[in-house]
Motif scaffolding. Sequence first.
Motif, PDB file in Angstrom:
ATOM      1  N   TYR A   1      47.710  22.095  39.219  1.00 33.84           N
ATOM      2  CA  TYR A   1      48.833  22.873  38.693  1.00 33.84           C
ATOM      3  C   TYR A   1      50.052  21.983  38.460  1.00 33.84           C
ATOM      4  O   TYR A   1      50.707  22.068  37.417  1.00 33.84           O
ATOM      5  N   LEU A   2      50.360  21.113  39.425  1.00 34.91           N
ATOM      6  CA  LEU A   2      51.530  20.252  39.309  1.00 34.91           C
ATOM      7  C   LEU A   2      51.403  19.283  38.135  1.00 34.91           C
ATOM      8  O   LEU A   2      52.357  19.083  37.373  1.00 34.91           O
ATOM      9  N   SER A   3      50.230  18.682  37.968  1.00 33.28           N
ATOM     10  CA  SER A   3      50.040  17.703  36.887  1.00 33.28           C
ATOM     11  C   SER A   3      50.179  18.356  35.517  1.00 33.28           C
ATOM     12  O   SER A   3      50.823  17.808  34.614  1.00 33.28           O
ATOM     13  N   LEU A   4      49.588  19.538  35.349  1.00 36.39           N
ATOM     14  CA  LEU A   4      49.670  20.220  34.064  1.00 36.39           C
ATOM     15  C   LEU A   4      51.081  20.725  33.788  1.00 36.39           C
ATOM     16  O   LEU A   4      51.602  20.585  32.668  1.00 36.39           O
TER      17      LEU A   4
ATOM     18  N   LEU B   1      40.665  30.610  33.748  1.00 37.61           N
ATOM     19  CA  LEU B   1      41.153  29.259  34.024  1.00 37.61           C
ATOM     20  C   LEU B   1      41.895  29.156  35.353  1.00 37.61           C
ATOM     21  O   LEU B   1      42.258  28.053  35.778  1.00 37.61           O
ATOM     22  N   GLY B   2      42.195  30.302  35.998  1.00 39.48           N
ATOM     23  CA  GLY B   2      42.859  30.282  37.297  1.00 39.48           C
ATOM     24  C   GLY B   2      44.228  29.633  37.252  1.00 39.48           C
ATOM     25  O   GLY B   2      45.036  29.896  36.362  1.00 39.48           O
ATOM     26  N   VAL B   3      44.493  28.739  38.225  1.00 42.00           N
ATOM     27  CA  VAL B   3      45.805  28.096  38.291  1.00 42.00           C
ATOM     28  C   VAL B   3      46.047  27.194  37.089  1.00 42.00           C
ATOM     29  O   VAL B   3      47.198  26.980  36.680  1.00 42.00           O
ATOM     30  N   THR B   4      44.982  26.675  36.498  1.00 44.46           N
ATOM     31  CA  THR B   4      45.124  25.867  35.278  1.00 44.46           C
ATOM     32  C   THR B   4      45.711  26.701  34.152  1.00 44.46           C
ATOM     33  O   THR B   4      46.603  26.242  33.419  1.00 44.46           O
ATOM     34  N   GLY B   5      45.247  27.928  34.003  1.00 45.95           N
ATOM     35  CA  GLY B   5      45.766  28.821  32.969  1.00 45.95           C
ATOM     36  C   GLY B   5      47.219  29.158  33.183  1.00 45.95           C
ATOM     37  O   GLY B   5      48.006  29.238  32.217  1.00 45.95           O
ATOM     38  N   ALA B   6      47.613  29.356  34.447  1.00 46.60           N
ATOM     39  CA  ALA B   6      49.019  29.651  34.740  1.00 46.60           C
ATOM     40  C   ALA B   6      49.911  28.486  34.336  1.00 46.60           C
ATOM     41  O   ALA B   6      51.002  28.683  33.777  1.00 46.60           O
TER      42      ALA B   6
ATOM     43  N   GLN C   1      46.526  37.326  43.319  1.00 47.42           N
ATOM     44  CA  GLN C   1      45.320  38.151  43.212  1.00 47.42           C
ATOM     45  C   GLN C   1      44.049  37.305  43.289  1.00 47.42           C
ATOM     46  O   GLN C   1      42.960  37.836  43.518  1.00 47.42           O
ATOM     47  N   ILE C   2      44.173  35.990  43.081  1.00 47.94           N
ATOM     48  CA  ILE C   2      43.005  35.113  43.182  1.00 47.94           C
ATOM     49  C   ILE C   2      42.668  34.859  44.647  1.00 47.94           C
ATOM     50  O   ILE C   2      41.512  34.912  45.055  1.00 47.94           O
ATOM     51  N   GLY C   3      43.714  34.552  45.444  1.00 42.68           N
ATOM     52  CA  GLY C   3      43.476  34.287  46.860  1.00 42.68           C
ATOM     53  C   GLY C   3      44.669  33.621  47.510  1.00 42.68           C
ATOM     54  O   GLY C   3      45.523  33.037  46.825  1.00 42.68           O
ATOM     55  N   PRO C   4      44.779  33.667  48.849  1.00 38.62           N
ATOM     56  CA  PRO C   4      45.930  33.085  49.552  1.00 38.62           C
ATOM     57  C   PRO C   4      45.997  31.564  49.443  1.00 38.62           C
ATOM     58  O   PRO C   4      47.089  30.999  49.457  1.00 38.62           O
ATOM     59  N   VAL C   5      44.852  30.892  49.327  1.00 39.25           N
ATOM     60  CA  VAL C   5      44.858  29.430  49.203  1.00 39.25           C
ATOM     61  C   VAL C   5      45.494  29.016  47.881  1.00 39.25           C
ATOM     62  O   VAL C   5      46.351  28.114  47.828  1.00 39.25           O
ATOM     63  N   GLU C   6      45.085  29.665  46.790  1.00 42.32           N
ATOM     64  CA  GLU C   6      45.671  29.368  45.473  1.00 42.32           C
ATOM     65  C   GLU C   6      47.160  29.719  45.440  1.00 42.32           C
ATOM     66  O   GLU C   6      47.962  28.992  44.852  1.00 42.32           O
ATOM     67  N   LEU C   7      47.516  30.839  46.085  1.00 44.47           N
ATOM     68  CA  LEU C   7      48.923  31.242  46.144  1.00 44.47           C
ATOM     69  C   LEU C   7      49.756  30.188  46.864  1.00 44.47           C
ATOM     70  O   LEU C   7      50.839  29.801  46.401  1.00 44.47           O
ATOM     71  N   ALA C   8      49.269  29.715  47.991  1.00 38.28           N
ATOM     72  CA  ALA C   8      49.989  28.687  48.742  1.00 38.28           C
ATOM     73  C   ALA C   8      50.061  27.376  47.956  1.00 38.28           C
ATOM     74  O   ALA C   8      51.093  26.697  47.945  1.00 38.28           O
ATOM     75  N   ALA C   9      48.959  27.009  47.282  1.00 40.65           N
ATOM     76  CA  ALA C   9      48.923  25.756  46.514  1.00 40.65           C
ATOM     77  C   ALA C   9      49.946  25.767  45.390  1.00 40.65           C
ATOM     78  O   ALA C   9      50.690  24.794  45.201  1.00 40.65           O
ATOM     79  N   VAL C  10      49.988  26.863  44.642  1.00 39.66           N
ATOM     80  CA  VAL C  10      50.960  26.975  43.554  1.00 39.66           C
ATOM     81  C   VAL C  10      52.380  27.023  44.113  1.00 39.66           C
ATOM     82  O   VAL C  10      53.316  26.478  43.517  1.00 39.66           O
ATOM     83  N   GLY C  11      52.537  27.645  45.273  1.00 39.36           N
ATOM     84  CA  GLY C  11      53.856  27.696  45.899  1.00 39.36           C
ATOM     85  C   GLY C  11      54.398  26.313  46.197  1.00 39.36           C
ATOM     86  O   GLY C  11      55.567  26.012  45.922  1.00 39.36           O
ATOM     87  N   VAL C  12      53.561  25.447  46.755  1.00 42.06           N
ATOM     88  CA  VAL C  12      53.983  24.068  47.045  1.00 42.06           C
ATOM     89  C   VAL C  12      54.312  23.337  45.749  1.00 42.06           C
ATOM     90  O   VAL C  12      55.338  22.649  45.650  1.00 42.06           O
TER      91      VAL C  12
ATOM     92  N   SER D   1      43.065  19.251  52.973  1.00 38.29           N
ATOM     93  CA  SER D   1      43.539  20.630  52.838  1.00 38.29           C
ATOM     94  C   SER D   1      42.865  21.313  51.651  1.00 38.29           C
ATOM     95  O   SER D   1      42.708  20.708  50.579  1.00 38.29           O
ATOM     96  N   PRO D   2      42.474  22.583  51.800  1.00 39.62           N
ATOM     97  CA  PRO D   2      41.890  23.306  50.650  1.00 39.62           C
ATOM     98  C   PRO D   2      42.909  23.552  49.535  1.00 39.62           C
ATOM     99  O   PRO D   2      42.529  23.890  48.415  1.00 39.62           O
ATOM    100  N   MET D   3      44.194  23.363  49.846  1.00 35.75           N
ATOM    101  CA  MET D   3      45.232  23.564  48.836  1.00 35.75           C
ATOM    102  C   MET D   3      45.375  22.380  47.886  1.00 35.75           C
ATOM    103  O   MET D   3      45.995  22.498  46.825  1.00 35.75           O
ATOM    104  N   LEU D   4      44.822  21.214  48.258  1.00 40.68           N
ATOM    105  CA  LEU D   4      45.109  19.982  47.519  1.00 40.68           C
ATOM    106  C   LEU D   4      44.679  20.045  46.060  1.00 40.68           C
ATOM    107  O   LEU D   4      45.478  19.775  45.160  1.00 40.68           O
ATOM    108  N   ARG D   5      43.417  20.385  45.791  1.00 39.02           N
ATOM    109  CA  ARG D   5      42.920  20.364  44.412  1.00 39.02           C
ATOM    110  C   ARG D   5      43.676  21.318  43.497  1.00 39.02           C
ATOM    111  O   ARG D   5      44.154  20.916  42.424  1.00 39.02           O
ATOM    112  N   PRO D   6      43.819  22.621  43.837  1.00 38.53           N
ATOM    113  CA  PRO D   6      44.574  23.500  42.940  1.00 38.53           C
ATOM    114  C   PRO D   6      46.050  23.117  42.824  1.00 38.53           C
ATOM    115  O   PRO D   6      46.640  23.240  41.743  1.00 38.53           O
TER     116      PRO D   6
END
Length: 510
Positions: free
Chosen positions: A206-209, A260-265, A57-68, A197-202
């Motif tokens: 997410y991975l580090s946390l 918090l977005g992906v950080t909250g997840a 629901q946030i956006g396709p970039v965040e969805l793809a980033a969390v997916g990876v 890539s715009p996916m890198l930061r999110p």
Amino acid sequence: MATTQIFQETLFASSLMISVLKFDELGLEIARIAYPAALALTADPIASLVDTAFIGQIGPVELAAVGVSIALFNQVSRIAIFPLVSITTSFVAEEDAYSSQQNSVQDNKECTEEAGINNTKEEAQELIPENNKDSISDESKTSSSIFNVSQSPIRKRIIPSASSALIIGSILGLLQAVFLISAAKPLLSFMGVKHDSPMLRPAQRYLSLRSLGAPAVLLSLATQGVFRGFKDTTTPLYATVIGDATNIILDPIFIFVFRLGVTGAAIAHVMSQYLMCGILLWKLMDQVDIFNLSTKHLQLCRFMKNGLLLLMRVIAVTFCVTLSASLAAREGSTSMAAFQVCLQVWLATSLLADGFAVAGQAILASAFANKDYKRAAATASRVLQLGLVLGFLLAAILGAALHFGARVFTKDDKVLHLISIGLPFVAGTQPINALAFVFDGVNFGASDFGYAAASLVVVAIVSILCLLFLSSTLGFIGLWFGLTIYMSLRAAVGFWRIGTGTGPWSFLRS
């Protein structure tokens, strides 16, 4: 003639179905182990699906980033813990079977001795004058009561494999956390998420946390392996449901309320994992003396020898899935987002069959320990048949449900279009996936770890070549053709081992 043959085949199929679903002693034991195990195994992928739905629901970039990030975290976790869990279940089941045999012999001995003591008391009672019998009887009741109270504490089981699994799981969890946090950026680059890539930061955040929860994840899975060896899959189910329910409740609070977005997840997921780990360890310590840490009995060498075999197998298995996710990421965020949704659904539903694999492994390990080959053959046959029935049922459900339910994960039309392309593969491969998972449990129950490792290395080599070729020529749909070939080969090598009656299944030829 043809009509008669068709009628006979229909009757045979009907009788087979009745036999598969028969609730005899074996069927009830499989059901008692398999159903809670299946629910527990699918709970974490379902929690990941919830993460995916919220983040979508946030956006396709965040969805793809969390997916990876999820794909990377899960594959590293499988490499670290899957060999340990599989070995632990078999070893604990064997040790528990041996322990039960010894306890049975000890109980019979004690009963014999007690019967002899009672006979001696009766003989002595006949020699006592009548007027003294009442007072002696009262004294014996009092001493008997005191004796019973002194024996009332329940002895905890001493299962060396349980202590070994927890030690190794803790060490692996810490190593995984350090590895993923320190190497997050290069690992994501390997997965196709480059520095621009715009996916890198999110993805990196997410991975580090989420990696902070790695010790809890691996320790929880090691503990679940111990409970499976005891044929107790209900306790892990309760702990998993509590942990994942906490994750589902905290997700919208941290993602949307606290913004918090992906950080909250990631934070919600880590908190739920530590809660789950605490519950499992608390319940295990009620049953097992996990602090029995004598190096003589821990059998660490046995764990390491078989663990290295399964480590080869898991690396081969997970590399195929990780490679497919990496190839999808290289095609862009739209392709990765669609692949993430399809992959999470594919894995979550396929893992339902892993419940039968867990049941088969636990029962087979006990049967082989007791040299009960008739029960071993019956168990293998029954769980494979049940897995196939489940696979066809899942194919029918997914074929209808995912077509209408894809919008739960994303509203992006391009992503939805690619999901519709992957849908036939996600649904159609369910029977094949089910057989592949159940064959794993059957081979592990027979402690056939060497064959499981060697066969899957060959399967992975062939599958990797197919994935690289098909993805380069057919794109997104080529990835799913490659994964279909991969799961078909996994099922085929499992069938070959039993069908030829080789290795631990040589008794089938006699």
